[in-house]
Design a protein around this motif. Structure first.
Motif, PDB file in Angstrom:
ATOM      1  N   SER A  14       0.825  -1.215   0.000  1.00  0.00           N
ATOM      2  CA  SER A  14       0.000   0.000   0.000  1.00  0.00           C
ATOM      3  C   SER A  14       0.853   1.255   0.000  1.00  0.00           C
ATOM      4  CB  SER A  14      -0.943  -0.002   1.209  1.00  0.00           C
ATOM      5  OG  SER A  14      -1.850  -1.072   1.135  1.00  0.00           O
ATOM      6  N   TRP A  15       1.870   1.287   0.865  1.00  0.00           N
ATOM      7  CA  TRP A  15       2.713   2.475   0.938  1.00  0.00           C
ATOM      8  C   TRP A  15       3.542   2.665  -0.328  1.00  0.00           C
ATOM      9  CZ3 TRP A  15       2.133   6.511   3.766  1.00  0.00           C
ATOM     10  CH2 TRP A  15       1.525   6.435   5.018  1.00  0.00           C
ATOM     11  N   ARG A  16       3.897   1.564  -0.967  1.00  0.00           N
ATOM     12  CA  ARG A  16       4.689   1.656  -2.197  1.00  0.00           C
ATOM     13  C   ARG A  16       3.846   2.132  -3.377  1.00  0.00           C
ATOM     14  NH1 ARG A  16      10.028   0.835  -4.554  1.00  0.00           N
ATOM     15  NH2 ARG A  16       9.626   0.544  -6.771  1.00  0.00           N
ATOM     16  N   ILE A  17       2.603   1.650  -3.473  1.00  0.00           N
ATOM     17  CA  ILE A  17       1.795   1.866  -4.676  1.00  0.00           C
ATOM     18  C   ILE A  17       0.789   3.001  -4.543  1.00  0.00           C
ATOM     19  CG2 ILE A  17       0.015   0.794  -6.129  1.00  0.00           C
ATOM     20  CD1 ILE A  17       1.480  -1.850  -5.825  1.00  0.00           C
ATOM     21  N   VAL A  18       0.017   3.013  -3.461  1.00  0.00           N
ATOM     22  CA  VAL A  18      -1.154   3.896  -3.387  1.00  0.00           C
ATOM     23  C   VAL A  18      -0.803   5.383  -3.426  1.00  0.00           C
ATOM     24  CG1 VAL A  18      -3.185   4.532  -2.035  1.00  0.00           C
ATOM     25  CG2 VAL A  18      -2.553   2.124  -2.278  1.00  0.00           C
ATOM     26  N   ALA A 143     -10.654   3.501  -3.210  1.00  0.00           N
ATOM     27  CA  ALA A 143     -11.124   4.782  -2.660  1.00  0.00           C
ATOM     28  C   ALA A 143      -9.976   5.755  -2.467  1.00  0.00           C
ATOM     29  CB  ALA A 143     -11.846   4.541  -1.335  1.00  0.00           C
ATOM     30  N   PHE A 144      -8.853   5.254  -1.932  1.00  0.00           N
ATOM     31  CA  PHE A 144      -7.699   6.137  -1.758  1.00  0.00           C
ATOM     32  C   PHE A 144      -7.201   6.646  -3.110  1.00  0.00           C
ATOM     33  CE2 PHE A 144      -7.330   4.345   2.539  1.00  0.00           C
ATOM     34  CZ  PHE A 144      -7.023   5.491   3.246  1.00  0.00           C
ATOM     35  N   PHE A 145      -7.132   5.753  -4.081  1.00  0.00           N
ATOM     36  CA  PHE A 145      -6.712   6.167  -5.426  1.00  0.00           C
ATOM     37  C   PHE A 145      -7.649   7.242  -5.971  1.00  0.00           C
ATOM     38  CE2 PHE A 145      -7.564   5.117 -10.045  1.00  0.00           C
ATOM     39  CZ  PHE A 145      -6.531   5.889 -10.546  1.00  0.00           C
ATOM     40  N   MET A 146      -8.953   6.993  -5.873  1.00  0.00           N
ATOM     41  CA  MET A 146      -9.925   7.920  -6.445  1.00  0.00           C
ATOM     42  C   MET A 146     -10.072   9.194  -5.621  1.00  0.00           C
ATOM     43  SD  MET A 146     -12.818   5.350  -7.964  1.00  0.00           S
ATOM     44  CE  MET A 146     -13.481   6.675  -8.951  1.00  0.00           C
ATOM     45  N   ALA A 147      -9.592   9.165  -4.387  1.00  0.00           N
ATOM     46  CA  ALA A 147      -9.594  10.398  -3.583  1.00  0.00           C
ATOM     47  C   ALA A 147      -8.743  11.472  -4.227  1.00  0.00           C
ATOM     48  CB  ALA A 147      -9.093  10.106  -2.170  1.00  0.00           C
ATOM     49  N   ALA A 148      -7.850  11.058  -5.134  1.00  0.00           N
ATOM     50  CA  ALA A 148      -7.004  12.043  -5.812  1.00  0.00           C
ATOM     51  C   ALA A 148      -7.833  13.025  -6.633  1.00  0.00           C
ATOM     52  CB  ALA A 148      -5.993  11.334  -6.713  1.00  0.00           C
ATOM     53  N   ILE A 290     -13.779  13.593   0.497  1.00  0.00           N
ATOM     54  CA  ILE A 290     -12.666  12.655   0.674  1.00  0.00           C
ATOM     55  C   ILE A 290     -12.880  11.808   1.930  1.00  0.00           C
ATOM     56  CG2 ILE A 290     -10.193  12.457   1.153  1.00  0.00           C
ATOM     57  CD1 ILE A 290      -9.908  15.119  -0.484  1.00  0.00           C
ATOM     58  N   VAL A 291     -13.218  12.471   3.023  1.00  0.00           N
ATOM     59  CA  VAL A 291     -13.447  11.765   4.286  1.00  0.00           C
ATOM     60  C   VAL A 291     -14.618  10.798   4.141  1.00  0.00           C
ATOM     61  CG1 VAL A 291     -14.012  12.032   6.727  1.00  0.00           C
ATOM     62  CG2 VAL A 291     -12.542  13.715   5.589  1.00  0.00           C
ATOM     63  N   ALA A 292     -15.713  11.285   3.530  1.00  0.00           N
ATOM     64  CA  ALA A 292     -16.898  10.450   3.361  1.00  0.00           C
ATOM     65  C   ALA A 292     -16.598   9.233   2.484  1.00  0.00           C
ATOM     66  CB  ALA A 292     -18.026  11.272   2.752  1.00  0.00           C
ATOM     67  N   MET A 293     -15.837   9.418   1.416  1.00  0.00           N
ATOM     68  CA  MET A 293     -15.543   8.330   0.492  1.00  0.00           C
ATOM     69  C   MET A 293     -14.722   7.227   1.156  1.00  0.00           C
ATOM     70  SD  MET A 293     -13.743   8.417  -3.274  1.00  0.00           S
ATOM     71  CE  MET A 293     -12.332   9.345  -2.728  1.00  0.00           C
ATOM     72  N   ILE A 294     -13.726   7.599   1.925  1.00  0.00           N
ATOM     73  CA  ILE A 294     -12.895   6.595   2.587  1.00  0.00           C
ATOM     74  C   ILE A 294     -13.713   5.816   3.619  1.00  0.00           C
ATOM     75  CG2 ILE A 294     -10.910   6.293   4.128  1.00  0.00           C
ATOM     76  CD1 ILE A 294      -9.612   8.674   2.635  1.00  0.00           C
ATOM     77  N   PHE A 295     -14.533   6.522   4.390  1.00  0.00           N
ATOM     78  CA  PHE A 295     -15.392   5.855   5.374  1.00  0.00           C
ATOM     79  C   PHE A 295     -16.368   4.905   4.687  1.00  0.00           C
ATOM     80  CE2 PHE A 295     -19.628   5.818   7.308  1.00  0.00           C
ATOM     81  CZ  PHE A 295     -19.354   5.223   8.531  1.00  0.00           C
ATOM     82  N   TRP A 296     -17.006   5.379   3.618  1.00  0.00           N
ATOM     83  CA  TRP A 296     -18.027   4.605   2.899  1.00  0.00           C
ATOM     84  C   TRP A 296     -17.408   3.350   2.270  1.00  0.00           C
ATOM     85  CZ3 TRP A 296     -23.004   4.959   3.462  1.00  0.00           C
ATOM     86  CH2 TRP A 296     -23.891   4.502   2.482  1.00  0.00           C
TER      87      TRP A 296
END
Length: 433
Positions: A14-18, A143-148, A290-296
């Motif tokens: 995760s730390w390498r890619i995301v 979600a983390f990717f799309m948070a961008a 962003i916060v809502a997306m990660i939680f969801w």
């Protein structure tokens, strides 16, 4: 039960890619929608109507549509490292060329070429994540990717607004400087991708041997478990009816996303605020989303439920668009746009976990690309209809109602898809939710 080896391996992956793919998408999304801020001054400088602006902004997605599937097939064959690097360098060059459009024709041509150049990036990354992360972890990672995308709006809005203030520097308009300077990171990162990205876990020298063996084993086991029912061939990915259904669902969410990306600055601007204030206000809704997306998305992964996580999010976005279409104060408009941002951002990660549950191999490459390319035509339909209706009526309201209707369509189709499938479209369940 999650073992220490699994935790350690996925943390390292995760730390390498995301963070890196988030940075790439951050730049991609800025170059894709900065036309929304450029239009605040470009529109008058070049004499563009709302219809011309909407069509030029949207024609990007026809280039995307035509070249998306071929691009993802090539990525599957040659590897993400080489192909994503090519994509980024090409789109960086063409994005900079936006600074030199002189009228509608050159505007349409460059936007079309930008879409063709960027084709394959987003579905390529979705496919890439399916090589590295087990299905039960994929929505959260996606979600983390799309948070961008919302992050790029939050940071890119004030940045783009500030670059517009360079008007007259070295004889160039502010919007020309914006296109040139915001294209440079894509060129630099394209080179970085070639040296940094690892195609598949088997080649990950940065993992310890036990970590690499565990990850390769898990991903191979998942592939084997799909072998009996998953589609593998190129034509299977294109012909699968679930691919078409997911494409139409994604169509509505894309119409909503690019309505925000392209038209939100002008919708806010009509309240009589300055361009810099538009940049600040436009940054507020994506920060909350962003916060809502990660939680969801984490909730979707934890419960294994996908369908209602998509449906409820689409309905929320549609309600937000209806509220935004009504006369309002600055506070009311930003609150409505925040609801739209939350809904659209929350719908996409659980939606993108569905294709890789019934597609693998070349079929996954073509199926994901088909969903993204067809679905992203919503990014053409939404902005074009808003521009046309704005010219006809003098108001954004009709166009916002139209896009809200597309999001309701997405919600309904998601329910119909889930109820029509006897085989699972959600991980960890025997039936679709």
């Amino acid at each position: 039960m999650v073992t220490d080896l699994e935790k350690r391996t996925l943390r390292k992956v995760s730390w390498r890619i995301v963070p890196f793919i988030m940075l790439l998408y951050f730049i991609a999304y800025i170059d894709r929608v900065n036309i929304g801020f450029a239009s605040l001054t470009m529109k008058s400088d070049l004499g563009f109507s709302a219809s011309i602006l909407g069509f030029g902004a949207g024609i990007f997605f026809w280039g995307y549509f035509l070249f998306e599937v071929p691009s993802n097939i090539v990525l599957h064959k040659v590897g993400a490292r080489m192909w994503i690097a090519r994509v980024m360098v090409t789109w960086g060059i063409i994005s900079a060329c936006m600074a030199f459009v002189t009228g509608p024709t050159s505007f349409y041509i460059v936007r079309f070429l930008l879409g063709a150049a960027e084709a394959g990036f987003f579905p390529g990354i979705i496919l890439y994540l399916s090589y590295w992360f087990p299905a039960r972890h994929r929505a959260g990672v996606t979600a983390f990717f799309m948070a961008a995308a919302p992050i790029s709006t939050a940071i890119g809005s004030p940045l783009s607004a500030a670059l517009l203030e360079m008007n007259g520097v070295m004889g160039l308009h502010g919007w020309q400087w914006m296109f040139i300077l915001e294209a440079i990171p894509a060129l630099i990162l394209g080179v970085v991708v070639f040296f940094y990205m690892t195609d598949k876990p088997e080649k990950a020298k940065w993992l310890k041997e036990d970590e690499r063996n565990w990850l390769v084993g898990v991903m191979n086991q998942e592939a084997a478990s799909r072998a009996g029912s998953a589609k593998h061939g190129i034509l299977s990915g294109l012909a699968n009816p679930r691919v078409l259904a997911l494409s139409l669902i994604y169509f509505g969410t894309s119409a909503g996303l690019y309505t925000l990306g392209i038209w939100a600055p002008q919708i806010i601007k009509q309240l009589g605020v300055s361009s810099m204030t538009v940049g600040v206000l436009n940054a507020i809704p994506p920060v909350v989303s962003i916060v809502a997306m990660i939680f969801w998305s984490r909730h979707s992964d934890r419960t294994g439920e996908r369908t209602w996580h998509v449906v409820l999010a689409c309905v929320a976005a549609a309600i937000g668009l209806v509220i935004a279409a009504m006369p309002s104060s600055v506070v009311g408009l930003i609150a409505a746009l925040t609801l739209v941002n939350i809904g659209i951002s929350c719908a996409k990660p659980p939606l993108w976990t569905m294709p890789t549950m019934f597609l693998s191999g070349a079929a996954a490459a073509t199926g994901i690309a088909a969903i993204n390319s067809i679905g992203n035509l919503g990014g053409f339909a939404g902005p074009v209809m808003i521009g046309w209706i704005k010219d006809q009526t003098g108001s954004f309201s009709g166009g916002l109602y139209f896009v809200a209707g597309l999001l309701v369509m997405s919600a309904v189709l998601t329910l119909l898809l889930a109820r029509s499938q006897k085989s699972p479209v959600t991980p960890g369940n025997a039936t679709a939710h």
